[in-house]
Design a protein around this motif. Sequence first.
Motif, PDB file in Angstrom:
ATOM      1  N   GLU A 223       7.948  -0.258  -6.255  1.00 33.95           N
ATOM      2  CA  GLU A 223       7.154  -1.182  -7.052  1.00 33.95           C
ATOM      3  C   GLU A 223       7.933  -1.574  -8.304  1.00 33.95           C
ATOM      4  O   GLU A 223       7.409  -1.589  -9.421  1.00 33.95           O
TER       5      GLU A 223
ATOM      6  N   SER B 139      -2.593  -3.423   6.256  1.00 28.95           N
ATOM      7  CA  SER B 139      -2.626  -3.567   4.802  1.00 28.95           C
ATOM      8  C   SER B 139      -3.024  -2.296   4.065  1.00 28.95           C
ATOM      9  O   SER B 139      -2.831  -2.202   2.849  1.00 28.95           O
TER      10      SER B 139
ATOM     11  N   ARG C 234       7.603   3.783  -1.399  1.00 31.51           N
ATOM     12  CA  ARG C 234       7.113   2.456  -1.769  1.00 31.51           C
ATOM     13  C   ARG C 234       7.742   2.072  -3.102  1.00 31.51           C
ATOM     14  O   ARG C 234       7.583   2.768  -4.099  1.00 31.51           O
TER      15      ARG C 234
ATOM     16  N   SER D  40       1.979  -2.838   1.597  1.00 30.34           N
ATOM     17  CA  SER D  40       1.544  -3.602   0.430  1.00 30.34           C
ATOM     18  C   SER D  40       2.430  -4.834   0.284  1.00 30.34           C
ATOM     19  O   SER D  40       3.216  -5.157   1.181  1.00 30.34           O
TER      20      SER D  40
END
Length: 310
Positions: free
Chosen positions: A284, A258, A282, A262
């Motif tokens: 988002e 973790s 990543r 995410s």
Amino acid sequence: MKKSYNILIIVGILFLNACNTKKQDSRTDSTSITEQFYFGQKPPGLIPEIFAQGIVSINGRFEGSVSFSPDLKEIYFGASDEDEKTAIYFSKLKNNKWTSIKRANFTNGEKKEEMHPFVSPDGKRIYFTALDSSFVDEKIWYVNRLKDSWSDAIQLDSPINDDLVFSPNQAKNGDMYYTNISYLPLIKTNHAPNINGAFPRVQEVEIKFGHHAFISPFQDYLLVSGRNNEDPSRKDNDIYVYFKKQDGAWTKPMNLGSTVNSDFDEKSPKITPDGNYLFFGRSERDIEPGLSNIFWVSTEVIEELRPNNF
């Protein structure tokens, strides 16, 4: 005699102090070089940080796969513009300063999109994916290094390109790993041994799942992106690692945990040539449209998962 002995002691102390000072200077130089090579960013520990925010990672632009040259003086990365066409961008370290980010345009407009750059271990080539339409014509191309530039782009002449393929990368010995999407929804990771600089045969890598696979320099572990395998209710991608056993088989996939992963999509894991850092994208988009930055973290997050007998 006693006076001479005392002089020898003083000389010895001065010599040791000089050695210690030299060691301290060496550490300082090493740290400054590391920071210089990575856009002056402070190296991360076990918690990922956004890489070069406002320079490489720009909110509103969709960034992904990253590759550094072996000497760490060049960076190449893929990013999507407003019309969602992906291109390769680069910067070079010259006279202790990074040049402004520019678009590479290796195919000179022959293909509509270019992505997934990878600088070969010897620094003489950049392999990348080029295409006109997603899931239709993805192939692996390359450019050769010239004196101060790169050659015209060449489509790789290999059985690799008999399929729809992307995300090429190489181990230290030149063996190539890549993702095969010809059999969707099944996604395969393939391996093509380097035989005198060519790739005349391919074989599937026997792993449970994953895509955008990246091989470690000595082929002792393999990183992949893949849908979270621990919680059936989740639909986001995490980064996993497989370690190679002594018999050549791969371990079960291990989630990087973790601190790295995410509830958003982690993608395109890459290890830097010095082996010190893991880079990844990543996404988002649920927070802000177009928000997909590049993160980096110490490769200790991988080593902490390595089985004791490996």
